[in-house]
Design a protein around this motif. Sequence first.
Motif, PDB file in Angstrom:
ATOM      1  N   ARG A 226      -3.106   0.752   8.246  1.00  0.00           N
ATOM      2  CA  ARG A 226      -4.459   0.064   8.116  1.00  0.00           C
ATOM      3  C   ARG A 226      -4.766  -0.402   6.691  1.00  0.00           C
ATOM      4  NH1 ARG A 226      -8.258   0.843  12.459  1.00  0.00           N
ATOM      5  NH2 ARG A 226      -7.178   1.147  14.371  1.00  0.00           N
ATOM      6  N   SER A 227      -3.890   0.023   5.759  1.00  0.00           N
ATOM      7  CA  SER A 227      -4.057  -0.506   4.333  1.00  0.00           C
ATOM      8  C   SER A 227      -2.736  -0.258   3.796  1.00  0.00           C
ATOM      9  CB  SER A 227      -5.365   0.312   3.910  1.00  0.00           C
ATOM     10  OG  SER A 227      -4.718   1.846   3.711  1.00  0.00           O
ATOM     11  N   ALA A 228      -2.864  -0.603   2.245  1.00  0.00           N
ATOM     12  CA  ALA A 228      -1.687  -0.418   1.389  1.00  0.00           C
ATOM     13  C   ALA A 228      -1.636   1.152   1.140  1.00  0.00           C
ATOM     14  CB  ALA A 228      -1.700  -1.079   0.167  1.00  0.00           C
ATOM     15  N   HIS A 229      -2.641   2.142   1.442  1.00  0.00           N
ATOM     16  CA  HIS A 229      -2.468   3.324   1.304  1.00  0.00           C
ATOM     17  C   HIS A 229      -1.076   3.913   1.351  1.00  0.00           C
ATOM     18  CE1 HIS A 229      -4.091   7.341   0.078  1.00  0.00           C
ATOM     19  NE2 HIS A 229      -3.457   7.927   1.203  1.00  0.00           N
ATOM     20  N   ASP A 230      -0.605   4.803   0.491  1.00  0.00           N
ATOM     21  CA  ASP A 230       1.020   4.945   0.401  1.00  0.00           C
ATOM     22  C   ASP A 230       1.333   6.040   1.433  1.00  0.00           C
ATOM     23  OD1 ASP A 230       3.434   5.465  -0.077  1.00  0.00           O
ATOM     24  OD2 ASP A 230       3.401   6.448  -2.070  1.00  0.00           O
ATOM     25  N   ILE A 231       1.987   5.556   2.466  1.00  0.00           N
ATOM     26  CA  ILE A 231       2.185   6.520   3.771  1.00  0.00           C
ATOM     27  C   ILE A 231       3.805   6.767   4.032  1.00  0.00           C
ATOM     28  CG2 ILE A 231       0.198   6.506   4.860  1.00  0.00           C
ATOM     29  CD1 ILE A 231       1.685   4.795   6.772  1.00  0.00           C
ATOM     30  N   GLY A 232       4.490   5.862   3.157  1.00  0.00           N
ATOM     31  CA  GLY A 232       5.798   5.817   3.185  1.00  0.00           C
ATOM     32  C   GLY A 232       6.617   7.064   2.874  1.00  0.00           C
ATOM     33  N   TRP A 233       5.925   7.856   1.900  1.00  0.00           N
ATOM     34  CA  TRP A 233       6.588   9.066   1.534  1.00  0.00           C
ATOM     35  C   TRP A 233       6.493  10.003   2.724  1.00  0.00           C
ATOM     36  CZ3 TRP A 233       3.676  13.507   2.217  1.00  0.00           C
ATOM     37  CH2 TRP A 233       2.415  13.518   2.269  1.00  0.00           C
ATOM     38  N   LEU A 234       5.453   9.792   3.536  1.00  0.00           N
ATOM     39  CA  LEU A 234       5.450  10.836   4.745  1.00  0.00           C
ATOM     40  C   LEU A 234       6.663  10.356   5.777  1.00  0.00           C
ATOM     41  CD1 LEU A 234       4.019  13.043   6.484  1.00  0.00           C
ATOM     42  CD2 LEU A 234       2.520  11.013   7.449  1.00  0.00           C
ATOM     43  N   ARG A 235       6.861   9.163   5.958  1.00  0.00           N
ATOM     44  CA  ARG A 235       8.042   8.752   6.694  1.00  0.00           C
ATOM     45  C   ARG A 235       9.353   9.294   6.100  1.00  0.00           C
ATOM     46  NH1 ARG A 235       6.455   2.979   9.619  1.00  0.00           N
ATOM     47  NH2 ARG A 235       4.369   3.256  10.040  1.00  0.00           N
ATOM     48  N   ASP A 236       9.258   9.146   4.913  1.00  0.00           N
ATOM     49  CA  ASP A 236      10.730   9.653   4.348  1.00  0.00           C
ATOM     50  C   ASP A 236      10.694  11.203   4.310  1.00  0.00           C
ATOM     51  OD1 ASP A 236      11.329   7.006   3.581  1.00  0.00           O
ATOM     52  OD2 ASP A 236      10.441   7.193   1.284  1.00  0.00           O
TER      53      ASP A 236
END
Length: 609
Positions: free
Chosen positions: A465-475
Motif C-alpha cells: 500500500r506504500s513504499a514502506h519497507d516490507i521486502g526484508w520480511l519477504r526475504d
Amino acid sequence: MSARIARRLNRERPPAGSYLVRLITRPSRGAVTFRQWVRRGEIGIVGLALLSGAAAGLLALLMSEATHGLHVALFGAGAQYGLSLLEDADPRLLLALPALGGLLLGLLNWGIARRGLRTPIDPIEANALHGGRMRLSDGAVVAAQNIVSNGFGASVGLEAAFAQVGSSFASRLGGAFGLRRGDLRVLVGCGTAGALAAAFCAPITGAFYAFELVVSTYSIASLAPVMASAVAGMLLASALGRTAVLAGAGSFAAPTLGDYALALLLGLLCGLLAIALMKGMTLVEALLRRAVPWGWLRPVAGGLAVGGLALLSTGVLSAGHGVLHLALASDLTLPLLLGLLVLKTAGTAISIGSGFRGGLFFASLLLGALFGKLFAIAGVTLLPPAMMPTTVDPMLYAVIGTSAFGAAVVGAPLALTFLALEGTRDFAVAGPVLVAVIAATMVVRRLFGYSFATWRFHLRGETIRSAHDIGWLRDLTVGRLMRRDVTTVPLGVSLAVIRRTYPLGATQRLIVVDDANRYAGLLLLPEVHAAGPVFDTIDPLVRLRQRALLPAMNAKEAMALFEDAETEAMAVVDGVQTLRVLGMLTEAHLLRRYGEEVDKRRRDEVGIP
C-alpha cells in the motif's frame, strides 16, 4: 606502549584530508578509501544526494525538451506553446498521430517482451520490496515509453518517467558506493525529489513527494539528503529558465469562513471524482482486453479514441500544460470548462487504460483546476447569493481544486499542498487548500483505499500500500532461518530402540518419516522416556502429522502457523506433495530474528546508526 597504540589508531583512522591525498597518489586504494568514507558519513550521503538531484533534474528537463520537440515536429509549429493549445490543426493528423504513437508503443513493448526483459520496477515498488535496488535499463525503458506516449499526443504526463529515471540513476549511484539498505532507499527518494523539483520548480513539493510516496517516512536523518537533492534539482531548472507550474494564478485576498466551507465541499467532490477516474481507467482496460485480444494493438485503439476526442478539443492531447495555464490566467465560460473537464477525463482514462505509459500527476492537476474553477462559477451562477461568500474568486478555487484532486489521485497530500504555496507564492491559499486536501484524501481512503500508484499494484496482485519497507520480511523466509542438521527416525520404531539410541538430553525433538522417507510427524524425546509400558511403538506419540512449514514462507506466515499449531518447533518440508524433510525451525529462533530485523528497520527510519 601508549604511543604505539596512538600511532596504530591514527593509521586506522586517517584525517579527512588524507582521503584526497590518497586518492591522488594511489588511485586504486584511494578510491576504496573514499567509498568507505562516503558509506560511513552523513556528509557523504548528502554529497551523493546533491549529485543525484542535479542529474535527475537534468534528465527530467532533457526528456521534457525531447517531448516538446517531438510535438513541434509532428503537429507543426503551432504546438510550440503547448500541444493542448494547438489551433487550426489538420484533423487527419489529430486522428492519426495518437494511433501511430500507440502502434510504435505496442511494437516497443513487443520487442521488450521478446528480449525477455522484466517489467520495470518503479521507485515505490523498489523501496517497498527490493531495498531500493533499481536498474538503469528500467529507467531507459520507461523514459522511451513515456516519450512516445506523450510525444504522439496521448493524454498522459511525463512525471512517472521523471521519477523513474531520477531514482534509477540514484539507485545505481548508491549501489556503486555500496550503501546500506536504509541509505539506498533514501537515495532513491532523493532521485525522485530532484526530478520533481526540477519539473515544477518547487523544491519542497519534490522533497515531500519523495517523503510521502517513495521513502514512505520522514525522519531527521533523511531530511538533509532529500532536501539537498530537491534544491539541487530546482536550482538547475531555474538556471535553465524553468518557472513554477501555477505561476499564472496571481495573488488572492484573505479567505473568509465561507471560502473554508466551500473548500471543504470542493475537496469532498474532488475525492469522489478521483475515485471515478481511477475506476474508469480499470473499466476501459477491461473492455479493451475483451475487444482487442492482442496487447500490442490496444494502444492503437486507445490512440484512435484519443484522436477522436482531439477533433472536439485539442485540450485532451498530451499532459495539458497549455490548458492549465489558460485555465489559471484567463476567464473561461461554464460550457467550455465543463467540456474540457469531461473530454480530458475521458482522454486520460482511455490513454492509461489502453496501455499508454505515463503518470496522472499533471493530468490530476489540470482536472482539479478545471473542476475547481467550474465549481466556483457554477456556484455563483446557480446557487442563491445567501449560500455563497460575498466574493468568490474562481482562480482561488482553481488552485484549491488542483491540490485537492492531485492529492486524491497521487496520494501525497503535503506535497500537493506545498505545490500550491510554491506555485502561487501566496500563503493566503494555505488554509483552504489544506481543508480541501484533507477532505479529498479522507474520501479516497475511506471509500476506495488506494492512490493511483498503489491501485496499479493492487491490479497486478501485489499487496503493498506504500513504499514502506516490507521486502526484508519477504526475504526473511523459513528456508533462510531453519536448521538443516536434523535427526529423522522411521515410523513404527519401538520405544525401547529410541530410548537406547537417544538418551535424555541428547536432543529435544526427532522428525518421523514413513517408508517412502516422507514427513510423518514430530516426536518429543522427553515424552518417549516418560511414556509407560502401554505403548510399544512411537506411533501414538507422534505429533503434528499434518503440520509442517514450507521454505518459501515468510516470518509472519510461519508465526501464524506456530500460533495455530500451539507448538514450539515445526519441521520444514520441500512441498505439500513430496513432503521431503529439509530441516526444522523453532518459534524462539523465529521470534528473535524477526525482532532483530524490526529493530534494524526502525533504526534505519529514525536515522540511528
